[in-house]
Every structure is written in C-alpha cells, then in structure tokens.
Motif scaffolding. Structure first.
Motif, PDB file in Angstrom:
ATOM      1  N   HIS A   9       0.816  -1.203   0.000  1.00  0.00           N
ATOM      2  CA  HIS A   9       0.000   0.000   0.000  1.00  0.00           C
ATOM      3  C   HIS A   9       0.858   1.265   0.000  1.00  0.00           C
ATOM      4  N   TYR A  11       0.129   4.913   0.827  1.00  0.00           N
ATOM      5  CA  TYR A  11      -0.961   5.604   1.528  1.00  0.00           C
ATOM      6  C   TYR A  11      -0.548   7.053   1.763  1.00  0.00           C
ATOM      7  N   THR A  13      -1.130  10.856   3.158  1.00  0.00           N
ATOM      8  CA  THR A  13      -1.853  11.616   4.175  1.00  0.00           C
ATOM      9  C   THR A  13      -1.535  13.111   4.111  1.00  0.00           C
ATOM     10  N   PHE A  45      -3.978   4.978  -1.791  1.00  0.00           N
ATOM     11  CA  PHE A  45      -4.944   5.475  -0.816  1.00  0.00           C
ATOM     12  C   PHE A  45      -4.686   6.956  -0.563  1.00  0.00           C
ATOM     13  N   GLU A  47      -5.858   9.839   2.087  1.00  0.00           N
ATOM     14  CA  GLU A  47      -6.557  10.187   3.324  1.00  0.00           C
ATOM     15  C   GLU A  47      -7.008  11.640   3.222  1.00  0.00           C
ATOM     16  N   VAL A  76     -10.041   7.753   1.713  1.00  0.00           N
ATOM     17  CA  VAL A  76     -10.029   7.305   3.108  1.00  0.00           C
ATOM     18  C   VAL A  76     -10.415   8.457   4.034  1.00  0.00           C
ATOM     19  N   THR A 106      -9.480   5.153   8.452  1.00  0.00           N
ATOM     20  CA  THR A 106      -8.327   4.914   9.317  1.00  0.00           C
ATOM     21  C   THR A 106      -8.649   5.442  10.703  1.00  0.00           C
ATOM     22  N   HIS A 232       2.553  -1.639   4.084  1.00  0.00           N
ATOM     23  CA  HIS A 232       1.672  -0.473   4.006  1.00  0.00           C
ATOM     24  C   HIS A 232       2.523   0.713   4.457  1.00  0.00           C
ATOM     25  N   GLN A 234       2.877   4.881   4.887  1.00  0.00           N
ATOM     26  CA  GLN A 234       2.216   6.180   4.908  1.00  0.00           C
ATOM     27  C   GLN A 234       3.247   7.301   4.789  1.00  0.00           C
TER      28      GLN A 234
END
Length: 530
Positions: A9, A11, A13, A45, A47, A76, A106, A232, A234
């Motif tokens: 992933h 991800y 943010t 993803f 966020e 997300v 999340t 995963h 971030q």
C-alpha cells in the motif's frame, strides 16, 4: 512484474497530516485539486481528513462525494476510536466517519499505556474495548478499516505486551492493517526494523509504517520497516507535516520502484513525480526544496568541472539514477568552478551550438570566471548565461534596445504617502523614446517605465511578468565597500527564466537584470535582434 496496489500500500496523508505543517493552509478547493494530483500519481490510498472534527473537512467530504472521481486511489476518512464508555453506534464522530462516503476509514488509537492514562483518561482495558468496538462497528457498516497505532514505538518500549495487544485486538476485530506510528519521530532505522520484525512474529498482523522526520530518518525508517516486512507505507507529498514533517512519499516511492524494483504505482506513473510534486507545491504556496531527492530542481544538477567532464562521457558516472525516471532533468550549473566540459554540456542544454570550438569555449570559461569573481552568479541565471554564450559565439550581444539614461525619484507626499517615479530613455528600432512610470519602489517604477516605452514597438512584452526579485549585498568586495547582486525571475505564462545584474548601486544592478530579462523574453517570442 505487474502493478497491484494491494501488494504494498502507498498511503498518502498530505491532506490530513501534511496539512498540519506550520504555514500550510488548504482551502476545500485546494484539497480537491491536490487529491486529483495524488490520484494522477497513482497512489493507492488518499486520506482526505477528519470529517466531523472541523467544518472544512466536513465540507470537503461532502463535496468529494459529488465531485471527486478517483481512477487509481481509494478515498479514506480519518478519525478516532469511540469515546470511553460510549457505544460505538452512538458516538458522533464515528457516525461522521460512517456517513462520510469514504469506502475506507483509518482509526487512530492509543498504543502507549501512558497516553491511555494521561490523554484519554481511561483504563487500559477500556482502551482495548474502544478499539474493538469501533473497528467492529465500521466493518459491519461495510467500510474497510485501517488502524493507526499512535505512539506505538514509545508504547512498545514502555509496555511491549500492551502495545502488542492493541495490534491483536484491532486485527481480531477486522482491521486490514495496523500502521505502527513513530508519532514523535524519534526512532532510527535499526530500531524500527527490530520492532517491526518482532511485532510481525508476535501478531502475524499486516503491518504498516507511519514516520515523522524529527531525526532526519523518516524515509530511511520507512524503508527499514518495509525491509522488515511492513506492506503499508504512509507519508506525505514533499514531506509536508508538522514540526520537521512526515516521510516524503515521493522519495519512498522512487526508492521502492527504482532501488528495490517493487512496482507500487501504475506503469510509467513515476515519470509524473516531478511534475506532480511541483504542481502540489504551487497549490500549497510553499516553495519546493531544490535539494529534495528525486524531485528537487537540484537533484540532478552538476557544478564541479570534474563531474561535468565525467558526465560528458557517461551521465551515470555522477548520477545514481536517470532523472527522466521521475520526470526530472539533468542540469549543468555554470560557475567559477566550471571547466570546458561544463560549458559544452550547458550550451547543449540551452540549444547553443559551440561546435567544439576550443578557443570559443575557453573564452566563455574565462569570462564566466572573471564575471563571477566580480559577484555575478550564472548557476541561478540561465538566461543571462545564454545571452553571454550568444555574444561570444556571434561576436555581438543579442539586443533589441539600448538604455541611454534613467532617473528614479522617491519622495514622501501628503499623509506620509510614498511616491516613486522613474524616467527612462531608450533607443529601439532607430527611435529614441523617453518614458516614465510609477511604482511601489524604484525598481518597480523603472520596470513600468521601461515596459511603457517599449510596448509600442514590442507589444509581446505585455505577456511578461516579473515573478521574483532577490537582492543580495556582497560584502568584502571593492575594499571597504559592497556591491549588490540582483536576481530577477520573469515569466511569459509558458515558462520562467532568471537573469542577474551586479553593481554598487541596487537600481543599476536591477536595470542590468531587467534588460536581460526583456531581451531574453523577446528572443523566446521569436523576435530577431537588431
């Protein structure tokens, strides 16, 4: 090797954690624009923020439902577990996550026993129940759930058994991933690797990593976690985030794809990294770092003559990757360190053919070194250097006009108003023109006057805009005096260029830089010099 966003992933943010950076303020429209850029990059993803926690994020999620059509990423929502001693179905903020329209959520949860006691003001068992109930509730409502185990590494040091129990409870309740958060950013790569390895062995959970950059190791820590088994990752675009920022997702992605041969973006998407990094920087209104790995304008810039000589033979001798792999370019910087190879490569980059003329190249090298000894800098002023190159190559400096005379005045008027005027006399196309202008300072007034006089002969100058102006006082030159270096950035809406002027007088230095800027702009427009 085929792309599978579930295998590892990516991800992002930026819109939530990155937006906590000091001086970074995103409107709802900004967030929509950045989300589309992130989707173009191909992250797995995105966020979006914390719906229900603040009006801006609530409005953003409402608009995203209608307007945000993602082709690559899963949207997300971020939020916290239920409050202590409240049913999950009755918790208002959990309800906002449930109603957000985001297919994935999340949840942030405390993994550090001291935080449970002091911040949540509840007991350890209730914290575990909050995690279990919140994950179970959202899963029953049809949403995918990730867990951010906040302060995990500090909690692991203080009470390993409890930190591990947080992960076990979340996974048993139906969470897809437990992201281990280095919330305070104090970890180092070897420590991260050891903990991730231990947690994997103890829980068999799918683990993620969320790092902050307080030790300067956020990217290295993220890479160490992946090497230890995390799947995963971030981070934020350009490393935005509070304090020293989050792990820079551009750097992580490039490292994973180019160094570790893990395909984490759709095919060829990495080539958009430079463009998207800078496009997002424009939206955030935060100047991108020129030294940012991979995506910085200096990431593949070369100044030393020794480097340039080797690069002329094979660029890989002084470059760890091909800059085109991330959509960047190799740049040769011209300075007093420049040798013949630097000048040859730079001239090729600018489209000026020196035809291997050793005498000509030698003259350019000598002139650059002499001018830089007087305070000029060409590594930051490509346009001025190109004009110098053309002058040496043809024996005549490209010219569309000659500034004969200028005068600037500044006076204080009624009610303390400041009035600045400039009068400029130029010769262009055989005509002598005297023009005047006003501005918020002498340089602005000079620029307005010069353009006013030349616009009648060169109407294309109306498209030019001075986009940046920098002044530096160079001490220690000319005995006890000082000289001034002025750098001007100009745009025609299609590109930008930089010019330089140096003089004891700041207006004279500015006049040099502005004359080069307008001359270069006319060349870009296809005008033939006089």
């Amino acid at each position: 090797m085929s792309f599978d966003k579930e295998a590892l992933h990516i991800y992002d943010t930026t819109l939530r954690d990155g937006a906590q950076q000091e001086g970074l303020n995103l409107s709802v429209h900004d967030k929509l624009t950045i989300a589309r850029h992130l989707d173009d990059l191909g992250v797995g993803f995105i966020e979006g923020g914390w719906p229900g926690a603040n009006p801006k994020d609530t409005e953003f999620f409402a608009l995203a439902k209608k307007e945000l059509k993602l082709k690559n990423a899963t949207f997300v929502a971020f939020g916290a577990t239920r409050r202590p001693n409240v049913k999950a179905a009755d918790d208002v903020l959990l309800g906002a996550l449930r109603d957000s329209g985001a297919p994935a959520v999340t949840l942030v949860a405390k993994a550090y026993d001291r935080h449970v006691d002091l911040a949540l003001k509840t007991n350890l068992d209730e914290n575990l129940a909050m995690i279990r109930d919140s994950v179970t509730h959202l899963r029953q409502e049809g949403q995918r759930v990730f867990l951010d185990a906040e302060h995990f590494f500090d909690g692991y040091r203080a009470n390993r058994a409890y930190a591990l129990e947080v992960i076990r409870v979340a996974m048993e309740a139906g969470a897809d991933v437990a992201a281990l958060c280095d919330t305070n950013g104090g970890m180092l790569p070897d420590e991260i690797a050891d903990v991730v390895h231990d947690v994997l062995g103890a829980t068999s959970a799918r683990l993620g990593i969320h790092c902050h950059n307080d030790t300067g190791c956020a990217v290295a820590n993220s890479m160490a976690a992946v090497a230890a088994g995390a799947t995963h990752v971030q981070g934020t675009l350009n490393g935005y985030g509070e304090r020293t920022g989050n792990a820079d997702l551009v750097t992580i992605i490039a490292n994973l794809e180019l160094k570790k041969k893990k395909e984490v973006l759709p095919q060829n998407a990495l080539r958009e990294a430079f463009r998207i990094s800078h496009a997002v920087a424009e939206v955030t209104n935060i100047s991108p770092s020129p030294r940012q790995p991979y995506a910085g304008v200096s990431a593949f810039a070369h100044k030393a003559g020794l480097h340039a000589s080797a690069i002329k033979v094979d660029p890989s001798l002084y470059q760890h990757e091909n800059p085109e792999s991330v959509g960047n370019d190799m740049r040769m910087l011209v300075s007093d360190m420049a040798g013949r190879a630097s000048i040859e490569l730079k001239s090729m980059e600018l489209g000026v053919d020196l035809k291997g003329d050793r005498e000509l190249i030698g003259r350019v090298v000598d002139r650059v070194k002499e001018m830089e000894s007087r305070g000029f800098t060409f590594e930051a002023a490509d346009a001025s250097f190109e004009l110098l190159l053309r002058e040496e190559a043809t024996g005549k400096r490209p010219s569309f006009f000659t500034i004969n005379h200028w005068l600037t005045t500044t006076e204080r008027g009624a009610k303390n108003s400041i009035i600045t005027k400039a009068e400029v006399t130029v010769t262009a196309q055989g005509k002598e023109i005297t023009c005047s202008g006003e501005g918020n300072g002498p340089v602005n007034a000079f620029d307005n006057a010069l353009r006013d006089g030349l616009n009648q002969l060169y109407p294309e100058l109306a498209a030019l805009e001075l986009t940046d102006y920098k002044v530096r006082i160079l001490e220690g030159r000319l005995g006890t005096g000082a000289i001034t270096r002025v750098l001007v950035e100009t745009s025609d809406g299609k590109g930008e260029w930089n010019t330089v002027g140096v003089h004891e007088n700041v207006i004279a230095a500015s006049a040099m830089a502005l004359e080069d800027a307008l001359t270069f702009g006319l060349l870009r427009q296809g005008r033939k010099p006089e």
